[in-house]
Write a protein that holds these residues in place. Structure first.
Motif, short mmCIF file in Angstrom:
data_model
loop_
_atom_site.label_atom_id
_atom_site.label_comp_id
_atom_site.label_asym_id
_atom_site.label_seq_id
_atom_site.Cartn_x
_atom_site.Cartn_y
_atom_site.Cartn_z
N ALA A 1 -38.88 0.33 31.56
CA ALA A 1 -38.76 0.58 33.00
C ALA A 1 -40.03 1.21 33.54
O ALA A 1 -40.52 0.82 34.61
N LEU A 2 -40.60 2.15 32.82
CA LEU A 2 -41.84 2.79 33.27
C LEU A 2 -42.98 1.79 33.34
O LEU A 2 -43.75 1.78 34.29
N VAL A 3 -43.09 0.95 32.33
CA VAL A 3 -44.15 -0.07 32.32
C VAL A 3 -43.95 -1.05 33.48
O VAL A 3 -44.91 -1.37 34.20
N ALA A 4 -42.72 -1.49 33.69
CA ALA A 4 -42.44 -2.45 34.77
C ALA A 4 -42.78 -1.88 36.13
O ALA A 4 -43.23 -2.60 37.02
N LEU A 5 -42.56 -0.57 36.30
CA LEU A 5 -42.84 0.06 37.58
C LEU A 5 -44.28 0.57 37.69
O LEU A 5 -44.69 1.08 38.73
N GLY A 6 -45.03 0.45 36.61
CA GLY A 6 -46.43 0.88 36.64
C GLY A 6 -46.61 2.38 36.53
O GLY A 6 -47.63 2.91 36.97
N HIS A 7 -45.62 3.09 35.98
CA HIS A 7 -45.69 4.54 35.88
C HIS A 7 -46.04 4.99 34.46
O HIS A 7 -45.44 4.54 33.51
N ALA B 1 -45.23 10.38 31.95
CA ALA B 1 -43.93 10.78 32.48
C ALA B 1 -43.63 12.24 32.21
O ALA B 1 -43.86 12.75 31.12
N PHE B 2 -43.10 12.91 33.24
CA PHE B 2 -42.61 14.28 33.13
C PHE B 2 -41.10 14.18 33.03
O PHE B 2 -40.44 13.75 33.98
N ILE B 3 -40.55 14.50 31.87
CA ILE B 3 -39.12 14.31 31.62
C ILE B 3 -38.39 15.65 31.79
O ILE B 3 -38.66 16.60 31.05
N VAL B 4 -37.50 15.69 32.76
CA VAL B 4 -36.68 16.87 33.03
C VAL B 4 -35.31 16.61 32.41
O VAL B 4 -34.64 15.64 32.77
N VAL B 5 -34.93 17.45 31.46
CA VAL B 5 -33.71 17.17 30.70
C VAL B 5 -32.84 18.42 30.56
O VAL B 5 -33.35 19.54 30.45
N GLY C 1 -43.47 6.20 22.75
CA GLY C 1 -44.61 6.22 21.82
C GLY C 1 -45.11 4.82 21.52
O GLY C 1 -46.32 4.57 21.50
N ALA C 2 -44.19 3.90 21.28
CA ALA C 2 -44.57 2.52 20.96
C ALA C 2 -45.29 1.85 22.13
O ALA C 2 -46.17 1.01 21.94
N ALA C 3 -44.94 2.25 23.37
CA ALA C 3 -45.58 1.68 24.56
C ALA C 3 -46.86 2.42 24.94
O ALA C 3 -47.53 2.05 25.90
N GLY C 4 -47.20 3.47 24.19
CA GLY C 4 -48.41 4.22 24.49
C GLY C 4 -48.30 5.09 25.73
O GLY C 4 -49.31 5.43 26.36
N ILE C 5 -47.09 5.48 26.08
CA ILE C 5 -46.86 6.30 27.27
C ILE C 5 -46.81 7.77 26.86
O ILE C 5 -46.00 8.15 26.03
N THR C 6 -47.69 8.56 27.44
CA THR C 6 -47.64 10.00 27.18
C THR C 6 -46.55 10.62 28.05
O THR C 6 -46.26 10.14 29.15
N TRP C 7 -45.97 11.68 27.54
CA TRP C 7 -44.88 12.33 28.25
C TRP C 7 -44.80 13.78 27.81
O TRP C 7 -45.33 14.17 26.77
N THR C 8 -44.15 14.58 28.63
CA THR C 8 -43.84 15.95 28.26
C THR C 8 -42.41 16.23 28.69
O THR C 8 -41.89 15.58 29.60
N LEU C 9 -41.79 17.17 28.00
CA LEU C 9 -40.39 17.49 28.21
C LEU C 9 -40.25 18.86 28.85
O LEU C 9 -40.89 19.82 28.42
N PHE C 10 -39.42 18.95 29.88
CA PHE C 10 -39.12 20.22 30.52
C PHE C 10 -37.61 20.42 30.47
O PHE C 10 -36.86 19.59 30.99
N ASP C 11 -37.15 21.50 29.81
CA ASP C 11 -35.71 21.72 29.69
C ASP C 11 -35.29 23.15 30.06
O ASP C 11 -34.21 23.60 29.70
#
Length: 161
Positions: free
Chosen positions: A29-35, A38-42, A60-70
């Motif tokens: 979904a992120l790749v399709a939308l060009g994003h 990602a900042f993941i709020v969980v 990880g497989a798509a090479g998308i960096t992300w961070t988690l905020f909980d």
């Protein structure tokens, strides 16, 4: 009561994906939308349960960096929002992913809007004053700081109905 003449139009691209294991499709979904990144709020309980492990593998497989905020309390407060803004400020995300229940959705949406508007914890929250009879005075229903920019894009993965 006087209403302001400013209007904010928020374009929407509604896409709903429902089904078991749908979180694993987050990277697609992120790749399709060009994003990316990602900042993941969980929700802390969702994070602890490992529910998002398939999504993390896909990111990880798509090479998308992300961070988690909980750091989200039930019925989140300005402290949670400020903590989210501080975490987002240190990470160059262009999308906010919300995973959890109502508290996560509320806090994450506010973080996405406040970040885009350079606001802090309660600057965008509406406040009501009281009139001389201690009744709500709706003419005071205002935000200390007006919203001038559309919030960061969000993707929601609700875990409750």
């Amino acid at each position: 009561m006087t209403l302001t003449s400013r209007t904010l139009r928020i374009p929407s691209r509604p896409t709903v994906v429902v089904g078991p294991g749908v979180a694993a499709s987050l990277a697609a979904a992120l790749v399709a939308l060009g994003h990316r990144p990602a900042f993941i709020v969980v929700d802390p309980a969702v994070a602890a349960a490992g529910t998002l492990a398939p999504a993390f593998v896909g990111l990880g497989a798509a090479g998308i960096t992300w961070t988690l905020f909980d750091d989200i309390d039930p019925n989140p407060t300005d402290r949670n929002v400020d903590a989210g803004l501080a975490a987002l400020d240190g990470f160059d995300a262009d999308v906010v992913v919300l995973v959890g229940g109502g508290s996560t959705m509320d806090c994450g949406k506010y973080v996405a809007l406040a970040a885009a508007n350079g606001a802090s914890g309660t600057e965008l929250a509406f406040h009501l004053g009281l009139d001389g009879n201690d009744a709500i005075d709706f003419s005071t229903f205002t935000s200390p700081r007006p919203v001038t920019r559309i919030g960061l894009p969000t993707i929601a993965i609700p875990t409750t109905s």
